[in-house]
Design a protein around this motif. Sequence first.
Motif: not given
Length: 253
Positions: A95-114, A159-168
């Motif tokens: 596991x490394x802090x690369x953007x392909x993983x960070x983007x997936x984490x951002x997507x989940x955070x924006x989806x669930x808005x915890x 691309x996340x904004x385009x998918x409707x996953x707004x900043x949180x």
Amino acid sequence: MSITHHPFAFTPREGGRVLCFTAHPDDVDFGAAGTIAAWTAAGVDVVYCVMTDGDAGGFEAEEDIASRRLEEQRRAAALVGVSEVHYLHERDGYLEPGHHVIAQVVALIRRYRPDVVLTMHPERNWDRLQKSHPDHLAAGEIVTRAVYPAAENPFAYPELEEQGLKAYKVPQLWFIAAPLERENHFVDISGTVDAKLAAIHIHASQHPDPEAMDAEVRAQLAENGRRAGAVPGVLAEGFHVVVVNGSDTFAGF
């Protein structure tokens, strides 16, 4: 529920939400399952995301250890009231802090808005190096980068904004497996320790001596209670709590 605590730490409530990111199946159970059991009992919705499949874990070769460990995590989650578990299927130990993983984490955070994002600590613990598996450190760094600034920056991963996953803006970031000097919040889990241990026991592929594991976990929890200043016999989980966006946060500062 708290013994000594960060003055602004999240208070569990009906309708609250916590999103947990860990490196391997079983990390969240060792680090926070007692607290999570108390949260879900209070009506908090808790969601897990496990970044690797744990395919390098265990004590003997198994043909499909990854599938076994993912199923163990699902069963352990259910014991503490968690029904939703996501997997990123990264390779255990790589596991490394690369953007392909960070983007997936951002997507989940924006989806669930915890209300709270919980993860591993990104700083190495020299007092107990086993807390600082390289994947643990990487998971903590990945999530920290995702929480700030990426999740709250509408121009990060457009691309996340385009998918409707707004900043949180994430209110709080809770770390497990922290260096002791970083821990600033303790939760009394004396009433949920049996659920925590039951969840840990589900990960049978990782524990050749369950009785010794129980004794060690209880001893660590009792020591946490002592460090928190609780009365003898209290068992506690410790966290490093960071308020990311609070009442005094202005324009990203």
